[in-house]
Motif scaffolding. Structure first.
Motif, PDB file in Angstrom:
ATOM      1  N   ILE A 189      48.629  46.264  87.207  1.00  0.00           N
ATOM      2  CA  ILE A 189      49.787  45.408  86.924  1.00  0.00           C
ATOM      3  C   ILE A 189      50.636  46.036  85.826  1.00  0.00           C
ATOM      4  O   ILE A 189      51.863  46.126  85.937  1.00  0.00           O
ATOM      5  N   ALA A 190      49.978  46.494  84.760  1.00  0.00           N
ATOM      6  CA  ALA A 190      50.710  47.093  83.638  1.00  0.00           C
ATOM      7  C   ALA A 190      51.465  48.343  84.078  1.00  0.00           C
ATOM      8  O   ALA A 190      52.641  48.529  83.738  1.00  0.00           O
ATOM      9  N   LEU A 191      50.805  49.211  84.836  1.00  0.00           N
ATOM     10  CA  LEU A 191      51.467  50.436  85.291  1.00  0.00           C
ATOM     11  C   LEU A 191      52.620  50.128  86.237  1.00  0.00           C
ATOM     12  O   LEU A 191      53.671  50.781  86.189  1.00  0.00           O
ATOM     13  N   TYR A 192      52.444  49.134  87.083  1.00  0.00           N
ATOM     14  CA  TYR A 192      53.521  48.750  88.002  1.00  0.00           C
ATOM     15  C   TYR A 192      54.732  48.252  87.208  1.00  0.00           C
ATOM     16  O   TYR A 192      55.875  48.628  87.495  1.00  0.00           O
ATOM     17  N   VAL A 193      54.461  47.414  86.211  1.00  0.00           N
ATOM     18  CA  VAL A 193      55.548  46.898  85.368  1.00  0.00           C
ATOM     19  C   VAL A 193      56.295  48.046  84.699  1.00  0.00           C
ATOM     20  O   VAL A 193      57.532  48.088  84.689  1.00  0.00           O
ATOM     21  N   ILE A 194      55.542  48.999  84.147  1.00  0.00           N
ATOM     22  CA  ILE A 194      56.177  50.133  83.472  1.00  0.00           C
ATOM     23  C   ILE A 194      56.970  50.974  84.477  1.00  0.00           C
ATOM     24  O   ILE A 194      58.046  51.497  84.153  1.00  0.00           O
ATOM     25  N   GLY A 195      56.460  51.082  85.689  1.00  0.00           N
ATOM     26  CA  GLY A 195      57.202  51.786  86.725  1.00  0.00           C
ATOM     27  C   GLY A 195      58.518  51.110  87.055  1.00  0.00           C
ATOM     28  O   GLY A 195      59.506  51.768  87.395  1.00  0.00           O
ATOM     29  N   VAL A 196      58.553  49.780  86.925  1.00  0.00           N
ATOM     30  CA  VAL A 196      59.772  49.017  87.221  1.00  0.00           C
ATOM     31  C   VAL A 196      60.774  49.098  86.074  1.00  0.00           C
ATOM     32  O   VAL A 196      61.963  49.372  86.284  1.00  0.00           O
ATOM     33  N   THR A 254      59.580  53.345  80.431  1.00  0.00           N
ATOM     34  CA  THR A 254      58.887  53.381  79.144  1.00  0.00           C
ATOM     35  C   THR A 254      59.772  52.917  77.989  1.00  0.00           C
ATOM     36  O   THR A 254      59.285  52.763  76.867  1.00  0.00           O
ATOM     37  N   ALA A 255      61.044  52.704  78.250  1.00  0.00           N
ATOM     38  CA  ALA A 255      61.943  52.158  77.224  1.00  0.00           C
ATOM     39  C   ALA A 255      62.418  50.756  77.594  1.00  0.00           C
ATOM     40  O   ALA A 255      63.239  50.175  76.882  1.00  0.00           O
ATOM     41  N   GLY A 256      61.882  50.208  78.665  1.00  0.00           N
ATOM     42  CA  GLY A 256      62.365  48.916  79.155  1.00  0.00           C
ATOM     43  C   GLY A 256      62.141  47.763  78.203  1.00  0.00           C
ATOM     44  O   GLY A 256      62.888  46.784  78.208  1.00  0.00           O
ATOM     45  N   GLY A 257      61.107  47.868  77.365  1.00  0.00           N
ATOM     46  CA  GLY A 257      60.806  46.783  76.436  1.00  0.00           C
ATOM     47  C   GLY A 257      61.256  47.058  75.015  1.00  0.00           C
ATOM     48  O   GLY A 257      60.890  46.313  74.100  1.00  0.00           O
ATOM     49  N   THR A 258      62.053  48.101  74.821  1.00  0.00           N
ATOM     50  CA  THR A 258      62.472  48.476  73.464  1.00  0.00           C
ATOM     51  C   THR A 258      63.164  47.312  72.753  1.00  0.00           C
ATOM     52  O   THR A 258      64.062  46.678  73.302  1.00  0.00           O
ATOM     53  N   GLY A 259      62.713  47.047  71.539  1.00  0.00           N
ATOM     54  CA  GLY A 259      63.306  45.972  70.746  1.00  0.00           C
ATOM     55  C   GLY A 259      62.841  44.587  71.126  1.00  0.00           C
ATOM     56  O   GLY A 259      63.366  43.594  70.614  1.00  0.00           O
ATOM     57  N   ILE A 287      46.589  44.556  79.458  1.00  0.00           N
ATOM     58  CA  ILE A 287      48.027  44.437  79.721  1.00  0.00           C
ATOM     59  C   ILE A 287      48.819  44.419  78.418  1.00  0.00           C
ATOM     60  O   ILE A 287      49.825  45.122  78.273  1.00  0.00           O
ATOM     61  N   CYS A 288      48.378  43.620  77.455  1.00  0.00           N
ATOM     62  CA  CYS A 288      49.097  43.568  76.176  1.00  0.00           C
ATOM     63  C   CYS A 288      49.005  44.903  75.447  1.00  0.00           C
ATOM     64  O   CYS A 288      49.960  45.332  74.795  1.00  0.00           O
ATOM     65  N   ASN A 289      47.872  45.560  75.556  1.00  0.00           N
ATOM     66  CA  ASN A 289      47.708  46.894  74.978  1.00  0.00           C
ATOM     67  C   ASN A 289      48.792  47.832  75.486  1.00  0.00           C
ATOM     68  O   ASN A 289      49.408  48.582  74.722  1.00  0.00           O
ATOM     69  N   MET A 290      49.062  47.781  76.782  1.00  0.00           N
ATOM     70  CA  MET A 290      49.990  48.729  77.400  1.00  0.00           C
ATOM     71  C   MET A 290      51.449  48.293  77.307  1.00  0.00           C
ATOM     72  O   MET A 290      52.334  49.009  77.780  1.00  0.00           O
ATOM     73  N   SER A 291      51.716  47.155  76.671  1.00  0.00           N
ATOM     74  CA  SER A 291      53.118  46.787  76.447  1.00  0.00           C
ATOM     75  C   SER A 291      53.805  47.831  75.573  1.00  0.00           C
ATOM     76  O   SER A 291      55.023  48.022  75.655  1.00  0.00           O
ATOM     77  N   ILE A 292      53.027  48.534  74.760  1.00  0.00           N
ATOM     78  CA  ILE A 292      53.578  49.609  73.931  1.00  0.00           C
ATOM     79  C   ILE A 292      54.085  50.748  74.810  1.00  0.00           C
ATOM     80  O   ILE A 292      55.100  51.385  74.511  1.00  0.00           O
ATOM     81  N   GLU A 293      53.378  51.018  75.910  1.00  0.00           N
ATOM     82  CA  GLU A 293      53.824  52.067  76.832  1.00  0.00           C
ATOM     83  C   GLU A 293      55.131  51.691  77.524  1.00  0.00           C
ATOM     84  O   GLU A 293      55.807  52.557  78.091  1.00  0.00           O
ATOM     85  N   ALA A 294      55.480  50.411  77.485  1.00  0.00           N
ATOM     86  CA  ALA A 294      56.767  49.967  78.023  1.00  0.00           C
ATOM     87  C   ALA A 294      57.832  49.921  76.934  1.00  0.00           C
ATOM     88  O   ALA A 294      58.939  49.426  77.168  1.00  0.00           O
ATOM     89  N   GLY A 295      57.497  50.410  75.743  1.00  0.00           N
ATOM     90  CA  GLY A 295      58.464  50.477  74.659  1.00  0.00           C
ATOM     91  C   GLY A 295      58.573  49.225  73.816  1.00  0.00           C
ATOM     92  O   GLY A 295      59.393  49.159  72.896  1.00  0.00           O
ATOM     93  N   ALA A 296      57.755  48.202  74.101  1.00  0.00           N
ATOM     94  CA  ALA A 296      57.876  46.920  73.406  1.00  0.00           C
ATOM     95  C   ALA A 296      57.244  46.962  72.020  1.00  0.00           C
ATOM     96  O   ALA A 296      56.389  47.803  71.728  1.00  0.00           O
ATOM     97  N   ARG A 297      57.661  46.030  71.187  1.00  0.00           N
ATOM     98  CA  ARG A 297      57.065  45.870  69.863  1.00  0.00           C
ATOM     99  C   ARG A 297      55.688  45.240  69.975  1.00  0.00           C
ATOM    100  O   ARG A 297      54.769  45.569  69.230  1.00  0.00           O
TER     101      ARG A 297
END
Length: 361
Positions: free
Chosen positions: A189-196, A199-204, A225-235
């Motif tokens: 799920i986390a990788l799919y989200v990041i693919g969508v 890696t900068a989608g969650g910045t800020g 999943i929360c661990n990998m929110s960083i890989e999506a650029g999120a805080r």
């Protein structure tokens, strides 16, 4: 005014707010390890300051210790052969003794990866603010905590004051509806989200993960999943606490007991986003669209389903992107347009803070 989960936890911890939006927030839990703490403790020592809340500080060694058997373990000095790693671990032990902190050392059965021991011990609780000098502190957001990584100067600030300066992040909601297909895990799920979103989608942003697929996950899976929110650029990443959360925390060594437990659960049940809360960004995903997912390249956004293939370079119009994909494929050692299902697995690594809980093993 309707509020999100993030709004509620943040606002409960604001001590002071400046006109430019900078907030001084209270920190409930501080996790410390050997890599980002030496200079912080040195700063305290030079200023003759104590640790303000030793009872809210938990330390362990985890980044620089070998994975070899501890059957004959005596002490860090004789056990860790690599000199830089040994020095960092020895320094932490010296600082722990000097400042009187709780420490899970290598001889302690509770020692482990810093983002695993907090939940295991009930040190991580819903509605708390949790920080650590490590980017993947977002792991603890699975409990409905506001958890994020901080730098060494901030580690010193928290040790000295139990507070931190922050500006409010944007609210982002990722809603995964429906039931995942067989074989799909939280990491898929986390990788799919990041693919969508990239890696900068969650910045800020602080990402709140919600929806039927998220609610059905175990605590361990929510942590991944929360661990990998960083890989999506999120805080940070967060999941609203529910009965799954409460059942996990019940009877944990450091969790509330008796009447305190009842009061805590009553509060934790309020930690969910209001129905009409505003999000700056919302991404809706159907769980049925997610297959077991792999990364074929050198970035978490280089993903494809197990039934897919590595990219076809001829179909990538952007020359810079085409070059980046070519470099990634060359580095990994896999050809373009290769079916992933037939790729031979030659090494398996389990033990990162993303997937090192008992459920994963």
């Amino acid at each position: 005014m309707a509020r999100t989960l993030y709004d509620k936890v943040l606002e409960d911890h604001i001590i002071d707010r400046q006109t430019d939006g900078t907030c001084l927030i209270y920190i409930d839990r501080h996790l410390v390890h050997e890599v980002t703490s030496p200079q912080a403790f040195e700063g305290l020592r030079n200023a003759n300051r104590p640790v303000r809340r030793p009872d809210c500080t938990l330390a362990t060694v985890d980044h620089n210790i070998p994975t070899s058997t501890r059957k004959n373990f005596k002490n860090i000095t004789t056990f860790i052969k690599e000199s830089d790693s040994r020095t960092q671990c020895e320094t932490l032990e010296q600082n722990i003794e000097a400042f009187g902190l709780t420490y899970f050392g290598m001889e302690d059965s509770r020692q482990g990866i810093v983002h695993v021991i907090g939940p295991e011990q009930g040190f991580t609780l819903p509605g708390t603010t949790v920080v650590c000098g490590d980017s993947h502190t977002s792991t603890h957001g699975a409990f409905g905590a506001l958890a994020f990584g901080i730098g060494t100067s901030e580690v010193e600030h928290v040790l000295a004051t139990q507070t931190l300066l922050q500006k409010k992040s944007k609210n982002m909601r990722i809603r995964v509806e429906g039931k995942p297909s067989a074989g799909v895990t939280s990491k898929d799920i986390a990788l799919y989200v990041i693919g969508v979103i990239g890696t900068a989608g969650g910045t800020g942003c602080v990402i709140e993960f919600c929806g039927e697929a998220i609610e059905a996950l175990s605590m361990e899976s929510r942590m991944s999943i929360c661990n990998m929110s960083i890989e999506a650029g999120a805080r940070a990443g967060m999941v609203a606490p529910d009965q799954v959360t409460f059942d996990y925390l019940r009877d944990k060594p450091l969790a509330p007991k008796g009447q305190e437990w009842d009061r805590a659960v009553a509060y934790w049940k309020t930690l969910k986003s209001d129905a009409d809360a505003h999000y700056d960004i919302t991404v809706d995903i159907k769980a049925s669209d997610i297959a077991p997912t792999l990364t074929w390249g050198t970035s978490p956004q280089d993903v494809a389903p197990i039934t897919g293939k590595t990219p076809d370079l001829d179909k990538i119009e952007d020359p810079l992107r085409r070059l980046a994909v070519q470099r990634a494929l060359d580095y990994i050692g896999i050809a373009p347009n290769t079916p992933l299902e037939g790729v031979k697995i030659d090494k398996v690594f389990i033990g990162s803070c993303t997937n090192s809980r008992i459920e994963d093993l």
